[in-house]
Write a protein that holds these residues in place. Sequence first.
Motif, short mmCIF file in Angstrom:
data_model
loop_
_atom_site.label_atom_id
_atom_site.label_comp_id
_atom_site.label_asym_id
_atom_site.label_seq_id
_atom_site.Cartn_x
_atom_site.Cartn_y
_atom_site.Cartn_z
N GLY A 288 -11.74 -11.42 6.38
CA GLY A 288 -12.48 -10.35 5.73
C GLY A 288 -12.95 -9.24 6.64
O GLY A 288 -13.62 -8.31 6.21
N ALA A 289 -12.61 -9.30 7.92
CA ALA A 289 -13.07 -8.29 8.87
C ALA A 289 -12.16 -7.08 8.83
O ALA A 289 -10.97 -7.17 8.52
N GLY A 290 -12.70 -5.93 9.18
CA GLY A 290 -11.91 -4.71 9.20
C GLY A 290 -12.20 -3.85 10.42
O GLY A 290 -13.25 -3.99 11.06
N HIS A 291 -11.22 -3.00 10.73
CA HIS A 291 -11.39 -1.99 11.78
C HIS A 291 -11.66 -2.60 13.15
O HIS A 291 -12.33 -1.99 14.00
N SER A 292 -11.17 -3.81 13.37
CA SER A 292 -11.27 -4.44 14.68
C SER A 292 -9.95 -4.29 15.42
O SER A 292 -8.89 -4.09 14.81
#
Length: 325
Positions: A288-292
């Motif tokens: 669910g993480a983004g922009h990493s």
Amino acid sequence: MRKIIVVPGKCLVAGLFIIMASIPLRAQIYVGGPLSENTTWTNNGNYYIVVENVIVPSGITLTIEPGVNILFELNTSLQVKGTLVASGNLADTITFRPEGDSWGGIYFNGSRTVVDEEGNYVSGSILSYARIENSAYSVVLQENAGVLVQNSLLKGASFGFYIKDATWNIVRNCVIEGHDFGVFLASSFRAYQNLFQDNVVNNNRYVGFFVNNSSGLIHHNTITGNRISGNLVGLYLGNDGPVDQGFNLVTGNIFRDNSFGIRLFQDTSLIERNYIINNQITGIEIIGAGHSTIRHNLIAGSGLWGIAVEQNAQFNHFESNSIEY
């Protein structure tokens, strides 16, 4: 502060007295309560027994000499609002452990350290070459604490480092092992610009580094040069909360022989140049993480997946990772 000195009595059996006379007998110095003046615990062969919480108020310094042994009665702790200078050396560590089964731990409540541009100690609180064993919390950093902890062993607590509302702490060259959680940054509390460098974080029951969900309050921390092994999860970054921009840097670490190497929930993290080797389930799991950004990592020997992307994780950037099976 209450202070009682008890000197051991002599042995009354003549034959045994001759043998025991050559063995240095240790007095017990009982301590507890708030300090009212700068105080030094000296290495004179005695044990310091903490019978109630030792409190170091603002403006007061407690200095503990190399080689001092401190025993804590049940539920007692060392609470530092002022300054703690506990700087042992390789030959003479400072030992904090329970008199019985457990004790509370060391709490830095707003205490601060001054370091130079290279990170060398200048003044303020320092905990160096210490051995902290079998407590509920080994070290708690809170109330805007920012201290230097280095070259120390933390072992056998529920939490090795428990961090909430703490900034600019430096934790380096420590062994953090045998806890439930090695390093725990608590949910919804500020924690930023903390440095975790060149530590060994191993054999913790659940998580080596747990950076909890923070709604953006936990950010710009650096985890670098650490060896992280034998944990259920090596690094748990974010914990499945709402949008949570972290800008945390994870670089140059070795994640080895955990069940999960890294589980990433937090947005805008940078994970680069890590060795992620022989983890039983996944090397890096992005949930669910983004922009990493995940780049220049070596991921080898994972049991199921080198990198797994799940639960609407999106807008992440992958670059030049090497995945080997």
